[in-house]
Design an enzyme around this catalytic site. Structure first.
Site, PDB file in Angstrom:
ATOM      1  N   GLY A  72      17.519  -2.383  18.744  1.00 56.37           N
ATOM      2  CA  GLY A  72      18.708  -2.248  19.578  1.00 56.37           C
ATOM      3  C   GLY A  72      19.576  -3.488  19.513  1.00 56.37           C
ATOM      4  O   GLY A  72      19.079  -4.596  19.359  1.00 56.37           O
ATOM      5  N   ASP A 119      15.933  -7.262  26.001  1.00 58.38           N
ATOM      6  CA  ASP A 119      14.772  -6.996  26.859  1.00 58.38           C
ATOM      7  C   ASP A 119      14.048  -8.263  27.296  1.00 58.38           C
ATOM      8  O   ASP A 119      13.270  -8.237  28.239  1.00 58.38           O
ATOM      9  CB  ASP A 119      13.777  -6.080  26.128  1.00 58.38           C
ATOM     10  CG  ASP A 119      14.352  -4.702  25.846  1.00 58.38           C
ATOM     11  OD1 ASP A 119      15.430  -4.385  26.386  1.00 58.38           O
ATOM     12  OD2 ASP A 119      13.715  -3.940  25.097  1.00 58.38           O
ATOM     13  N   GLU A 162      14.296   0.928  33.923  1.00 58.39           N
ATOM     14  CA  GLU A 162      14.155   2.267  33.330  1.00 58.39           C
ATOM     15  C   GLU A 162      12.680   2.618  33.116  1.00 58.39           C
ATOM     16  O   GLU A 162      12.306   3.780  33.147  1.00 58.39           O
ATOM     17  CB  GLU A 162      14.893   2.347  31.996  1.00 58.39           C
ATOM     18  CG  GLU A 162      14.361   1.387  30.935  1.00 58.39           C
ATOM     19  CD  GLU A 162      14.984   1.598  29.549  1.00 58.39           C
ATOM     20  OE1 GLU A 162      15.919   2.394  29.413  1.00 58.39           O
ATOM     21  OE2 GLU A 162      14.514   0.928  28.606  1.00 58.39           O
ATOM     22  N   TYR A 167      23.890   1.805  27.446  1.00 56.95           N
ATOM     23  CA  TYR A 167      24.281   0.936  26.339  1.00 56.95           C
ATOM     24  C   TYR A 167      25.341  -0.105  26.714  1.00 56.95           C
ATOM     25  O   TYR A 167      25.503  -1.103  26.002  1.00 56.95           O
ATOM     26  CB  TYR A 167      24.810   1.781  25.172  1.00 56.95           C
ATOM     27  CG  TYR A 167      23.756   2.509  24.379  1.00 56.95           C
ATOM     28  CD1 TYR A 167      22.408   2.145  24.441  1.00 56.95           C
ATOM     29  CD2 TYR A 167      24.099   3.555  23.533  1.00 56.95           C
ATOM     30  CE1 TYR A 167      21.446   2.817  23.693  1.00 56.95           C
ATOM     31  CE2 TYR A 167      23.137   4.228  22.774  1.00 56.95           C
ATOM     32  CZ  TYR A 167      21.822   3.856  22.862  1.00 56.95           C
ATOM     33  OH  TYR A 167      20.874   4.508  22.116  1.00 56.95           O
TER      34      TYR A 167
END
Lengths: 427, 427
Positions: free
Chosen positions: A17, A148, A251, A303
């Protein structure tokens, strides 16, 4: 050159990502390679990460325009396209590795810089191990990147600080909004942060206390198993005392059995080898609405938190640029199989540097939020958590605006003409 | 003073959902009143809109600090708290109106400025009608505000341009992200815009074409009834041609029977007199995932789009300031029962001014997107739509950052000491 026979061309690729600053790392790799032309030959980038290596989708950056390098420094997305694709285990698919080696040989790649997170470091490691075992002395160095923040041994990950700045800014603005409306409208607002099983990004909400010291914050980081009773108790307490409650949820929130609170996402029928997350915010909002019998709202930036080039942290940008530069410097020192990670060198003023660690030490690990950064049964941020985050969001380096919109131009690179037979993937 | 016996104190209040620039209107009302001290007496603000009038929750702004006025010009949320509360019909609850009149008389309110959208204009109208019928000659003027852009007769609504700038910026960044990742990851991305039954905000996605001219955009504005087959056809066409598709959907999307595509929201058990929207993006993502058998993602900015003081349009800010100023100027001209709306005075260069219309003409109307702004079976934006939006996002007037975060300070006003008996609401 450390070895007389070593190929000296460079290959750079992006994987996983994106972050808002990944292309700053690309710019740094290119510029640092250019500054060391006595060692390095040509510089190539693969399009779509390791997949582009397999398919020989390469770009020759040796004559790249300076204006394009400057553009990379503000560009969101992955300028060289980033893949969600890993090599198979060697024993299952040796042809894949043979192909990578063939490409490396054909382009005389002696240096491979792979810009990604934990998973990508495994790929980098596997490629370089194979090449070396087959006598092609490639020096492989990782370039750290992930919003992250779960790269082991690193004080923080390049890309994280900008995502925190974006999330904190948005959460602060929303808190000021709800604070002004709750008496006759929404009393519970929840925002969902990415980060999979690590709750780092959810901590960003804690920075609201810098602006609204008495903000009635309820944190649900992935590290705290969701306990419905404890959640409802804290929710009720905050709403009773302050009239409203603002919440950030990871999430990857799981219940006490280790199941994701994420029914709709799990039900997706798409063939994929992992559980797609996203949507837990709506579930939390529903639980709160049913309990309080009040209006609730849920924001899922998704995003937007990883591509917000209009809200970039200068500190994070410098780390991303530094990560690219440190990787090339490590390669110059012959430090094969390493990853430069961020180390903190001073608290006041906050100062940092890079230090290389072995790829094996970080590959596939997941760094999670330590206990001392959260408090109140894991549903609030501690002062230590705030002290950790705050230096990472310092300074602004946002993309300029032109004609009312971000001054972004899509980049389309010209692929080099292929010299190898077309790659045919076997599964 | 136009009438010898007229009270000359001023009351300002905010109602309905906030915008990123509503407090610029407040600043304008205060400054314009200060500049006309030969006409106006004291200036008060009600806290929580008309509810604050009923409860005598007032703030005396006559001696307001200049620094606080400057702060209002960047402050998100509703500095004076905005209510989701309307007066009952007069025949059902005359005591409510009697109370408002009592407060107006006690504070010698001769001018009432109500800052809100369509619904709030009804309230303003009802209050002023009642006061006048009872012999209290209040001059009531609306101050236009809504991100939804659905105020009739107005070229656009103050607050809309900043929400468009925020949504367009976010959508552009996400498009650049997906464009760079779709070959091995997400092929369909959908973002959900607010706006209830008007699709104006969803049009913001159309501005992506200024940056990525060939962006495979699929618009689902509230004005186009959702036809599953037509949606899937366009989706397939775009993914086949470009490899991915980016979509913006209105929260108020309805199917061809007029039902909201919004099951979870409708199921909310909260007692309220309207359907809470939000969540249709997840439904669209699921439909696309099932059809394409691919990874999809959904972003729901929710309140972030109405409180993003870090992404304010200078043009919109000027309209919001202008709306406050124009309302006070209309009051000076004795134009009771009016609302200054934005009129376009020139296309090139874009120029605008305010013109007052009667509150009755706009109250409770809902201005929807005209056919000529959409095309391709209502699933794309036309050039006329882009030409309409672009002038509204010009320029930046974002809140400054200090210490890495938006330089926002919560404002807490000191209420005036009450002079009337406590208000007891009867239902």
């Amino acid at each position: 050159m450390s070895q007389a026979a070593q190929a000296n061309n460079v290959l750079y690729a992006q994987a996983g990502g994106v972050t808002a600053v990944i292309n700053a790392s690309a710019a740094a790799v290119i510029e640092t390679v250019q500054q060391n032309s006595h060692v390095f030959g040509k510089i190539y980038a693969a399009i779509n990460g390791i997949k582009g290596v397999l398919e020989e989708d390469l770009v020759d950056l040796s004559e790249i325009d300076n204006a394009l390098i400057e553009q990379l420094k503000y560009q969101p997305g992955a300028a060289f396209k980033a893949c969600r694709f890993d090599l198979d285990p060697l024993e299952h698919n040796p042809a894949q590795y043979e192909r990578v080696l063939a490409v490396f040989k054909a382009y005389q790649i002696g240096y491979f810089f792979y810009n990604g997170g934990n998973g990508s470091m495994v790929t980098a490691q596997k490629v370089s191990d194979y090449c070396r075992a087959r006598g092609h002395q490639v020096i492989c160095v990782g370039v750290a990147k992930t919003i992250d923040n779960d790269i082991a041994l690193s004080h923080c990950s390049p890309g994280f600080g900008s995502a925190v700045k974006y999330l904190a800014t948005s959460f602060i603005e929303a808190t000021i909004d709800i604070r002004s409306m709750h008496e006759t409208s929404t009393k519970f607002f929840v925002m969902e942060a990415m980060g999979r099983n690590a709750g780092w990004l959810s901590l960003a909400a804690g920075l609201v206390k810098q602006i609204v010291p008495d903000a009635p914050l309820l944190l649900l980081p992935a590290e705290t198993p969701f306990n419905r009773d404890a959640f409802l108790q804290r929710l009720s307490d905050l709403v009773e005392q302050y009239g409203y409650c603002v919440c950030m949820v990871s999430e990857g929130l799981q219940n006490e059995n280790g199941d994701y609170l994420n029914i709709t996402a799990i039900e997706h029928t798409v063939e994929q080898d992992y559980t797609q997350l996203g949507g837990v915010g709506e579930i939390i909002a529903k639980i709160a609405a049913d309990h309080l019998n009040c209006k609730t709202h849920c924001a899922i930036p998704d995003y937007l938190q990883r591509s917000a080039s209009h809200c970039v942290s200068q500190t994070d940008w410098e780390m991303a640029y530094g990560a690219g530069k440190a990787s090339v410097m490590a390669a110059l020192r012959g430090e094969h199989g390493t990853l430069p990670v961020v180390i903190k060198t001073s608290d006041t003023p906050f100062a940092w540097d890079f230090q290389t660690v072995n790829l094996q030490e970080v590959a596939n690990l997941e760094l999670r939020v330590p206990d001392e950064f959260i408090c109140c049964n894991g549903m609030d941020i501690s002062q230590a958590g705030i002290d950790y985050l705050l230096p990472l969001v310092q300074g602004e380096r946002s993309s300029p605006f032109v004609n009312g919109l971000p001054a972004i131009t899509p980049i389309n690179f010209q692929l080099t003409e292929r010299v190898l037979p077309k790659y045919i993937a076997f599964k």
